[in-house]
Design an enzyme around this catalytic site. Structure first.
Site, PDB file in Angstrom:
ATOM      1  N   ASP A   7      19.486  -4.089 -85.903  1.00  0.00           N
ATOM      2  CA  ASP A   7      19.902  -4.665 -84.626  1.00  0.00           C
ATOM      3  C   ASP A   7      21.026  -5.657 -84.898  1.00  0.00           C
ATOM      4  O   ASP A   7      21.525  -5.756 -86.029  1.00  0.00           O
ATOM      5  CB  ASP A   7      18.702  -5.275 -83.866  1.00  0.00           C
ATOM      6  CG  ASP A   7      18.181  -6.562 -84.490  1.00  0.00           C
ATOM      7  OD1 ASP A   7      18.654  -6.946 -85.578  1.00  0.00           O
ATOM      8  OD2 ASP A   7      17.290  -7.188 -83.882  1.00  0.00           O
ATOM      9  N   HIS A   8      21.435  -6.388 -83.866  1.00  0.00           N
ATOM     10  CA  HIS A   8      22.569  -7.314 -84.008  1.00  0.00           C
ATOM     11  C   HIS A   8      22.311  -8.360 -85.086  1.00  0.00           C
ATOM     12  O   HIS A   8      23.202  -8.699 -85.856  1.00  0.00           O
ATOM     13  CB  HIS A   8      22.865  -7.982 -82.663  1.00  0.00           C
ATOM     14  CG  HIS A   8      21.674  -8.644 -82.049  1.00  0.00           C
ATOM     15  ND1 HIS A   8      20.610  -7.931 -81.521  1.00  0.00           N
ATOM     16  CD2 HIS A   8      21.344  -9.953 -81.898  1.00  0.00           C
ATOM     17  CE1 HIS A   8      19.701  -8.771 -81.072  1.00  0.00           C
ATOM     18  NE2 HIS A   8      20.118 -10.008 -81.299  1.00  0.00           N
ATOM     19  N   CYS A  55      16.301  -6.219 -89.148  1.00  0.00           N
ATOM     20  CA  CYS A  55      16.500  -7.069 -87.966  1.00  0.00           C
ATOM     21  C   CYS A  55      16.549  -8.510 -88.466  1.00  0.00           C
ATOM     22  O   CYS A  55      16.840  -8.753 -89.637  1.00  0.00           O
ATOM     23  CB  CYS A  55      15.421  -6.824 -86.911  1.00  0.00           C
ATOM     24  SG  CYS A  55      13.725  -7.132 -87.430  1.00  0.00           S
ATOM     25  N   THR A 102      14.079 -10.786 -88.755  1.00  0.00           N
ATOM     26  CA  THR A 102      12.945 -11.082 -89.632  1.00  0.00           C
ATOM     27  C   THR A 102      12.396  -9.861 -90.366  1.00  0.00           C
ATOM     28  O   THR A 102      11.621 -10.016 -91.312  1.00  0.00           O
ATOM     29  CB  THR A 102      11.780 -11.642 -88.798  1.00  0.00           C
ATOM     30  OG1 THR A 102      11.414 -10.639 -87.832  1.00  0.00           O
ATOM     31  CG2 THR A 102      12.167 -12.926 -88.091  1.00  0.00           C
ATOM     32  N   GLY A 103      12.694  -8.683 -89.886  1.00  0.00           N
ATOM     33  CA  GLY A 103      12.078  -7.452 -90.385  1.00  0.00           C
ATOM     34  C   GLY A 103      10.774  -7.125 -89.684  1.00  0.00           C
ATOM     35  O   GLY A 103      10.246  -6.017 -89.813  1.00  0.00           O
ATOM     36  N   HIS A 109       1.455   2.566-103.933  1.00  0.00           N
ATOM     37  CA  HIS A 109       0.123   2.591-103.320  1.00  0.00           C
ATOM     38  C   HIS A 109       0.111   3.106-101.888  1.00  0.00           C
ATOM     39  O   HIS A 109      -0.870   3.713-101.465  1.00  0.00           O
ATOM     40  CB  HIS A 109      -0.486   1.184-103.338  1.00  0.00           C
ATOM     41  CG  HIS A 109      -0.940   0.753-104.703  1.00  0.00           C
ATOM     42  ND1 HIS A 109      -1.799  -0.305-104.917  1.00  0.00           N
ATOM     43  CD2 HIS A 109      -0.644   1.241-105.931  1.00  0.00           C
ATOM     44  CE1 HIS A 109      -2.011  -0.452-106.222  1.00  0.00           C
ATOM     45  NE2 HIS A 109      -1.311   0.465-106.862  1.00  0.00           N
ATOM     46  N   ARG A 132      -6.216   8.123-106.067  1.00  0.00           N
ATOM     47  CA  ARG A 132      -7.049   7.469-105.041  1.00  0.00           C
ATOM     48  C   ARG A 132      -6.202   6.989-103.862  1.00  0.00           C
ATOM     49  O   ARG A 132      -6.697   6.881-102.730  1.00  0.00           O
ATOM     50  CB  ARG A 132      -7.829   6.299-105.652  1.00  0.00           C
ATOM     51  CG  ARG A 132      -6.982   5.127-106.108  1.00  0.00           C
ATOM     52  CD  ARG A 132      -7.798   4.095-106.881  1.00  0.00           C
ATOM     53  NE  ARG A 132      -7.033   2.906-107.212  1.00  0.00           N
ATOM     54  CZ  ARG A 132      -6.175   2.813-108.229  1.00  0.00           C
ATOM     55  NH1 ARG A 132      -5.963   3.858-109.023  1.00  0.00           N
ATOM     56  NH2 ARG A 132      -5.541   1.683-108.479  1.00  0.00           N
ATOM     57  N   HIS A 133      -4.937   6.703-104.136  1.00  0.00           N
ATOM     58  CA  HIS A 133      -4.068   6.224-103.055  1.00  0.00           C
ATOM     59  C   HIS A 133      -3.755   7.339-102.057  1.00  0.00           C
ATOM     60  O   HIS A 133      -3.548   7.079-100.876  1.00  0.00           O
ATOM     61  CB  HIS A 133      -2.782   5.647-103.638  1.00  0.00           C
ATOM     62  CG  HIS A 133      -3.046   4.538-104.609  1.00  0.00           C
ATOM     63  ND1 HIS A 133      -3.625   3.350-104.234  1.00  0.00           N
ATOM     64  CD2 HIS A 133      -2.873   4.474-105.954  1.00  0.00           C
ATOM     65  CE1 HIS A 133      -3.771   2.581-105.305  1.00  0.00           C
ATOM     66  NE2 HIS A 133      -3.326   3.239-106.355  1.00  0.00           N
TER      67      HIS A 133
HETATM   68  C1  RB5 Z   1      16.678 -10.969 -82.554  1.00  0.00           C
HETATM   69  O1  RB5 Z   1      16.954 -12.263 -82.161  1.00  0.00           O
HETATM   70  C2  RB5 Z   1      15.362 -10.936 -83.315  1.00  0.00           C
HETATM   71  O2  RB5 Z   1      14.304 -11.203 -82.467  1.00  0.00           O
HETATM   72  C3  RB5 Z   1      15.155  -9.596 -83.991  1.00  0.00           C
HETATM   73  O3  RB5 Z   1      16.238  -9.331 -84.830  1.00  0.00           O
HETATM   74  C4  RB5 Z   1      13.936  -9.471 -84.886  1.00  0.00           C
HETATM   75  O4  RB5 Z   1      13.883 -10.520 -85.806  1.00  0.00           O
HETATM   76  C5  RB5 Z   1      12.662  -9.228 -84.218  1.00  0.00           C
HETATM   77  O5  RB5 Z   1      11.636  -9.059 -84.888  1.00  0.00           O
END
Ligand code: RB5
Length: 157
Positions: A16-17, A77, A79-80, A110, A144-145
């Site tokens: 995303d942005h 993104c 935070t991921g 795993h 096992r995994h």
């Molecule tokens: C965008 O501001 C932010 O919310 C997005 O990139 C992401 O971190 C969401 O989980």
């Protein structure tokens, strides 16, 4: 490690942005190491910092992996976290949010993770490159995994 009809590992990547700066770094990494490693990739966007909704890109990449068109996905993104949640809604996708190399290795050995998510606002370019390299080169351990991953694929409780 190679996969797919072409004998190469096909990687779908998107952001995303907020994830754009790190995605651009990972695209440079793929250009640096991909030809020798046998990776092919396609960029699912976005290409600008115009605000977008991360589920749109996350689910497009996740569906491309679930369909078998791509072997792995990389989603970035801020935070991921949002990308991880979005991708894991798609059946057949096992998305792993990894900001360290140990988690990246374990996600493959795993969990047979097929999508990697990272946060551009969380991790720097050097560790992110190492994480992607490990994610794309580490094999699933099976055994096992495989039983446990099979239970994941059977669906929820
Ligand atoms: C965008 O501001 C932010 O919310 C997005 O990139 C992401 O971190 C969401 O989980």
């Amino acid at each position: 490690m190679t996969e797919g009809k072409t004998g190469k590992m096909r990687v779908a990547i998107g952001c995303d942005h907020a994830g754009l700066p790190l995605k651009e770094e990972i695209l440079r990494f793929l250009a640096d190491e991909g030809p020798q490693a046998g990776w092919e990739w396609e960029d699912f966007g976005v290409q600008t910092t115009e605000p977008v909704d991360y589920p749109d890109i996350g689910q497009a990449v996740a569906k491309a992996v679930a369909s078998g068109e791509f072997d792995r996905g990389i989603l970035i993104c801020g935070t991921g976290i949002g990308m991880s949640i979005a991708a894991n809604k798609v059946r057949g996708v096992r998305a792993a949010l990894c900001h360290d190399t140990y988690s990246a290795r374990m996600s493959r050995e795993h969990n047979d993770a097929n999508v990697l998510t990272m946060g551009s606002r969380v991790i720097g370019p050097g560790p992110a490159r190492d994480i992607v390299r490990i994610f794309l080169t580490t094999a699933f351990a099976g055994g096992r995994h495989a039983r446990r991953v099979g239970k994941l694929e059977q669906g929820g409780c």
